[in-house]
Write a protein that holds these residues in place. Structure first.
Motif, short mmCIF file in Angstrom:
data_model
loop_
_atom_site.label_atom_id
_atom_site.label_comp_id
_atom_site.label_asym_id
_atom_site.label_seq_id
_atom_site.Cartn_x
_atom_site.Cartn_y
_atom_site.Cartn_z
N TYR A 216 18.31 12.53 -100.88
CA TYR A 216 16.96 12.86 -100.42
C TYR A 216 16.95 12.99 -98.89
O TYR A 216 16.42 13.97 -98.33
CB TYR A 216 15.99 11.78 -100.87
CG TYR A 216 14.57 11.92 -100.37
CD1 TYR A 216 13.75 12.96 -100.81
CD2 TYR A 216 14.05 11.02 -99.45
CE1 TYR A 216 12.45 13.08 -100.36
CE2 TYR A 216 12.75 11.14 -98.99
CZ TYR A 216 11.94 12.17 -99.44
OH TYR A 216 10.66 12.29 -98.99
N ALA A 217 17.56 12.02 -98.22
CA ALA A 217 17.61 12.06 -96.75
C ALA A 217 18.41 13.26 -96.26
O ALA A 217 18.02 13.94 -95.30
CB ALA A 217 18.22 10.76 -96.22
N ALA A 218 19.54 13.54 -96.93
CA ALA A 218 20.37 14.68 -96.53
C ALA A 218 19.64 16.00 -96.76
O ALA A 218 19.72 16.93 -95.95
CB ALA A 218 21.69 14.66 -97.31
N ALA A 219 18.90 16.09 -97.86
CA ALA A 219 18.17 17.31 -98.17
C ALA A 219 17.06 17.56 -97.15
O ALA A 219 16.82 18.70 -96.74
CB ALA A 219 17.59 17.25 -99.58
N ASP B 118 4.35 16.50 -96.32
CA ASP B 118 5.03 15.24 -96.52
C ASP B 118 4.63 14.59 -97.84
O ASP B 118 5.38 13.80 -98.41
CB ASP B 118 4.71 14.27 -95.38
CG ASP B 118 5.35 14.69 -94.07
OD1 ASP B 118 6.38 15.39 -94.13
OD2 ASP B 118 4.83 14.34 -93.00
N SER B 119 3.41 14.88 -98.31
CA SER B 119 2.94 14.27 -99.55
C SER B 119 3.43 15.01 -100.79
O SER B 119 3.24 14.54 -101.90
CB SER B 119 1.41 14.22 -99.57
OG SER B 119 0.87 15.53 -99.63
N ASN B 120 4.07 16.17 -100.61
CA ASN B 120 4.58 16.93 -101.74
C ASN B 120 5.86 16.31 -102.27
O ASN B 120 6.63 15.69 -101.55
CB ASN B 120 4.86 18.38 -101.33
CG ASN B 120 3.59 19.11 -100.91
OD1 ASN B 120 2.50 18.68 -101.24
ND2 ASN B 120 3.76 20.19 -100.17
N VAL B 121 6.11 16.55 -103.55
CA VAL B 121 7.34 16.07 -104.18
C VAL B 121 8.48 17.04 -103.84
O VAL B 121 8.30 18.26 -103.90
CB VAL B 121 7.16 15.99 -105.71
CG1 VAL B 121 8.46 15.54 -106.37
CG2 VAL B 121 6.03 15.05 -106.06
N LEU B 122 9.64 16.49 -103.48
CA LEU B 122 10.81 17.32 -103.21
C LEU B 122 11.63 17.45 -104.49
O LEU B 122 12.02 16.44 -105.09
CB LEU B 122 11.67 16.69 -102.10
CG LEU B 122 12.90 17.50 -101.68
CD1 LEU B 122 12.50 18.84 -101.08
CD2 LEU B 122 13.76 16.70 -100.70
N LEU B 123 11.91 18.66 -104.90
CA LEU B 123 12.69 18.93 -106.10
C LEU B 123 14.10 19.35 -105.70
O LEU B 123 14.26 20.29 -104.91
CB LEU B 123 12.04 20.04 -106.93
CG LEU B 123 10.57 19.85 -107.32
CD1 LEU B 123 10.07 21.04 -108.11
CD2 LEU B 123 10.38 18.56 -108.09
N LEU B 124 15.11 18.65 -106.23
CA LEU B 124 16.51 18.97 -105.92
C LEU B 124 17.24 19.30 -107.22
O LEU B 124 17.37 18.44 -108.11
CB LEU B 124 17.19 17.79 -105.22
CG LEU B 124 16.60 17.37 -103.87
CD1 LEU B 124 17.34 16.14 -103.33
CD2 LEU B 124 16.69 18.51 -102.87
N ASN B 125 17.72 20.54 -107.32
CA ASN B 125 18.48 20.93 -108.51
C ASN B 125 19.97 20.69 -108.27
O ASN B 125 20.38 20.15 -107.23
CB ASN B 125 18.18 22.38 -108.89
CG ASN B 125 18.61 23.37 -107.81
OD1 ASN B 125 19.44 23.06 -106.95
ND2 ASN B 125 18.04 24.57 -107.85
N HIS C 217 24.78 19.61 -104.78
CA HIS C 217 26.13 19.98 -104.34
C HIS C 217 26.16 20.31 -102.86
O HIS C 217 27.05 19.90 -102.11
CB HIS C 217 26.63 21.17 -105.16
CG HIS C 217 27.98 21.68 -104.74
ND1 HIS C 217 28.13 22.71 -103.83
CD2 HIS C 217 29.22 21.27 -105.05
CE1 HIS C 217 29.42 22.93 -103.63
NE2 HIS C 217 30.11 22.08 -104.36
N ASP C 218 25.13 21.04 -102.40
CA ASP C 218 25.11 21.51 -101.01
C ASP C 218 24.89 20.38 -100.00
O ASP C 218 25.25 20.54 -98.83
CB ASP C 218 24.02 22.57 -100.83
CG ASP C 218 24.35 23.87 -101.55
OD1 ASP C 218 25.52 24.06 -101.90
OD2 ASP C 218 23.42 24.69 -101.75
N CYS C 219 24.28 19.28 -100.42
CA CYS C 219 24.05 18.20 -99.45
C CYS C 219 24.93 16.98 -99.72
O CYS C 219 24.65 15.89 -99.23
CB CYS C 219 22.57 17.81 -99.40
SG CYS C 219 21.88 17.15 -100.91
#
Length: 352
Positions: A317-320, A5-12, A17-19
């Motif tokens: 972020y929530a969708a991912a 949970d403390s890790n950063v989420l990376l979204l390319n 597009h997918d979410c």
């Protein structure tokens, strides 16, 4: 809180597009805009740094949305010469921060998010100002914004046809073929702006136009057309004839910024074709339930606002998280732990 949970989420760009759910995103943006009218957001004016040697600029756009419990910043650069290097003209990132701790939650591709946010805002306004159930669409440009706008408008309306015009005809044809396959609607590449505009009910200008000579003239448009003006990224650029604005309903996402930064609006004001009171925000337009607007020629200029970027970032972020998209990065956490260990090894008596 777990280590994950403390890790950063990376979204390319592909993750974004997918979410993406355009309908859900439009609801988020409409609610967010109405909320900001009740509770002023802490959104400083964006800071612009120009790069004259490259005819480019960078934007730094922080925002805190108290009612939505969202905090973050977008950093975005526009380098028009990148196309000669095979690089996107717009690059950057959106950093989403945890409002209670300031901890970095996510980093999202800035170009993909900007295209999605801009197209979603255009679709949101188009949904209120274009009453036709099966309209026709003309798009100027064949880049990232053009693609995002075709997808977004197709998500809110059953399009009869789409026409696209761009400087490079081969690229335009390939783009039209791809988009037709994606949305299931005939998309035609045409050779001129005039051809694209014939009988168009909705027009989206998504170009890198950089001069005061308009691409779209008032006489080329049918009465009652709706225009989403997106490109022309400097105050000196006019995609649309300023004379048209005197005959149209004018809506913008940020009135003060639009009067400073939109070429069409600033020219129309300077020539006394319109008054500042005619440059309307979206408060009335986005009332719930929707008002019944008289069918009329309408113009929307999206200059962008950090609050919109943060709302979109939080939604993605929530969708991912729900769909388990993106990649977790513990690099920052690991570095901090390693640094503490190194300091402990070298400090006397274990003090660092």
């Amino acid at each position: 809180m777990t280590d994950e949970d403390s890790n950063v989420l990376l979204l390319n760009a592909q993750d974004i597009h997918d979410c993406t759910d355009i309908t859900g995103l439009l609801d988020v943006l409409a609610r967010g805009y109405r909320a900001s009218a009740r509770t002023p957001d802490k959104v400083p004016a964006r800071h612009v740094i120009e790069h004259p040697a490259h005819q480019a600029f960078s934007l730094f756009m922080p925002a805190v949305l108290p009612e939505s419990q969202i905090m973050g910043i977008k950093v975005s650069s526009f380098f028009p010469g990148n196309s000669r290097r095979g690089l996107p003209a717009i690059n950057g990132a959106v950093l989403l921060l945890e409002p209670d701790t300031g901890r970095l939650q996510a980093m999202l591709d800035g170009s993909a998010l900007t295209a999605l946010r801009t197209a979603a805002m255009s679709a949101l306004v188009t949904d209120r100002l274009c009453p036709l159930a099966q309209p026709t669409l003309a798009v100027l440009g064949a880049g990232v914004q053009a693609r995002a706008h075709i997808r977004a408008i197709a998500a809110i309306r059953t399009l009869r046809w789409v026409r696209v015009v761009a400087r490079d005809m081969d690229r335009c044809r390939a783009f039209a073929l791809t988009m037709s396959e994606q949305i299931g609607v005939p998309v035609e590449a045409v050779k001129s702006v005039a051809q694209a505009l014939v009988d168009a009910d909705i027009v989206c200008t998504t170009t890198s136009h950089d001069t005061s000579s308009p691409l779209v003239m008032a006489h080329q448009l049918k009465p009652g057309v709706h225009i989403n003006a997106i490109g022309g990224s400097t105050v000196h650029a006019c995609e649309v004839d300023p004379g048209l604005l005197g005959q149209a309903l004018i809506h913008v996402d940020d009135p003060q910024a639009a009067m400073r930064e939109s070429g069409e609006i600033s020219q129309a004001l300077a020539r006394s074709l319109i008054t500042p009171t005619q440059v309307m925000g979206l408060e009335a337009l986005l009332q719930e339930p929707a008002l019944s607007w008289v069918a009329a020629t309408s113009y929307f200029r999206c200059v962008g606002h950090a609050s919109q970027d943060m709302l979109v970032a939080r939604h993605l972020y929530a969708a991912a998280l729900e769909r388990q998209l993106g990649k977790r990065c513990d690099y920052l956490t690991s570095s901090r732990k390693n640094l503490t260990q190194v300091r402990g090894q070298h400090a006397p008596n274990g003090e660092g």
